[in-house]
Design an enzyme around this catalytic site. Structure first.
Site, PDB file in Angstrom:
ATOM      1  N   ASP A   1       0.824  -1.210   0.000  1.00  0.00           N
ATOM      2  CA  ASP A   1       0.000   0.000   0.000  1.00  0.00           C
ATOM      3  C   ASP A   1       0.857   1.259   0.000  1.00  0.00           C
ATOM      4  O   ASP A   1       0.473   2.281  -0.579  1.00  0.00           O
ATOM      5  CB  ASP A   1      -0.924  -0.018   1.221  1.00  0.00           C
ATOM      6  CG  ASP A   1      -1.960   1.090   1.188  1.00  0.00           C
ATOM      7  OD1 ASP A   1      -2.502   1.358   0.110  1.00  0.00           O
ATOM      8  OD2 ASP A   1      -2.212   1.699   2.245  1.00  0.00           O
TER       9      ASP A   1
ATOM     10  N   CYS B   1      -1.212  10.316   0.015  1.00  0.00           N
ATOM     11  CA  CYS B   1      -2.653  10.181  -0.164  1.00  0.00           C
ATOM     12  C   CYS B   1      -3.011  10.695  -1.554  1.00  0.00           C
ATOM     13  O   CYS B   1      -2.921  11.899  -1.796  1.00  0.00           O
ATOM     14  CB  CYS B   1      -3.403  10.963   0.910  1.00  0.00           C
ATOM     15  SG  CYS B   1      -5.193  10.799   0.779  1.00  0.00           S
TER      16      CYS B   1
END
Length: 300
Positions: free
Chosen positions: A16, A240
């Site tokens: 991730d 992000c």
């Protein structure tokens, strides 16, 4: 509720984390990162994903990564799969732990994987059935549990519905992800309480992003409810993608430092962990997002 005596950390940096970094890391470096994390005491390290390299080029050659790591007894190396084709590739690579993912937001699901929530769950049912039939461990992820970049706030009941569907498929663990990092402690508690009415608390994990600096506070609030599994990323790897310039995953160093200070065991050597983080950041040519990593680097 009293705090847990120990917390299991699921390290998400090699998957991730790296998949959201603009610089691709070589197979050899990814193997070294995973093995360094295991050496530091991590017992669950995401090894990669079998999503098409067209969509996630940073995760290309995950099969080569799995072939190259020296698998340790008692350590899990989960990989993400999007469909049966991805599962077949994971099987061929010898993956024992499979992760599937859904969203609590209809808009996010349609924009991210081009189908509705219901369609995504239908897609994953045969994946889950086959993985379980082959005695592979199944982990589920729910994204946008505390906010969506397109819809704003997400109702806790929506998160609970998706979580229950993944639980019914046979997921041994369900990770609740604050994808854009907008959550705050009280909202996190309300969301977890709603989910826990459908899924046993012992089978829930939390996955907070630190976009607004709330991740550690949200983790503490979750521990107070009885959560015992936390996802985090070494050095805070992974920006992000839905908030330009914002930080992404909470840093494993920050989580371990907080838990150490509370007397909660993790089995992780913080100094060794921070060294692993410094090494991968040199390859990515950037500074750590972790405050703890910055402090330890200044002392190194």
């Amino acid at each position: 509720m009293s705090l847990p005596s120990s917390v299991r950390i699921v390290e998400v940096g090699p998957r991730d984390g790296l998949q959201n970094e603009p610089i691709a890391v070589s197979v050899a470096a990814r193997i070294a990162l995973i093995e360094g994390l295991v050496d530091a005491g991590l017992k669950a390290v995401e090894a990669g994903s079998f999503v098409s390299p067209k969509w996630v080029p940073q995760m290309a050659d995950t099969a080569a990564v799995l072939a190259g790591i020296k698998r340790r007894e008692g350590v899990r190396y989960p990989v993400l799969v999007p469909n049966l084709q991805g599962l077949e590739a994971a099987e061929a690579a010898g993956a024992k732990d499979i992760s599937i993912f859904a969203a609590a937001s209809e808009s996010f699901s349609k924009k991210n994987i081009n189908c509705s929530i219901a369609e995504s769950l239908d897609r994953f049912r045969p994946v889950a059935e086959r993985a379980l039939a082959e005695e592979r461990r199944l982990r589920g992820y729910v994204s946008c549990v505390l906010g969506c970049p397109y819809e704003g706030e997400i109702a806790p009941e929506a998160v609970a519905r998706v979580s229950r569907a993944l639980y019914d498929m046979g997921c041994a663990e369900i990770s609740l992800g604050d994808t854009i990092g907008t959550g705050t402690p009280l909202k996190a508690k309300r969301m977890i309480e709603a989910v826990a009415r459908h899924v046993p608390m012992r089978q829930l994990a939390v996955h907070f992003h630190d976009t607004y600096g709330q991740a550690l506070a949200n983790i503490l609030a979750s521990l107070e409810l009885g959560i015992g599994v936390v996802d985090s990323s070494v050095a805070g790897l992974g920006g992000c993608p839905y908030a330009k310039g914002a930080s992404g995953n909470v840093a494993t160093e920050d989580v371990v430092y907080m838990l150490n200070g509370m007397g909660i065991a993790t089995g992780i050597d913080l100094d060794r962990l921070a060294k692993v983080g410094r090494t991968v950041l040199q390859q990515l040519n950037r500074a750590p997002a972790s405050k703890v990593a910055q402090a330890l680097a200044a002392k190194a």
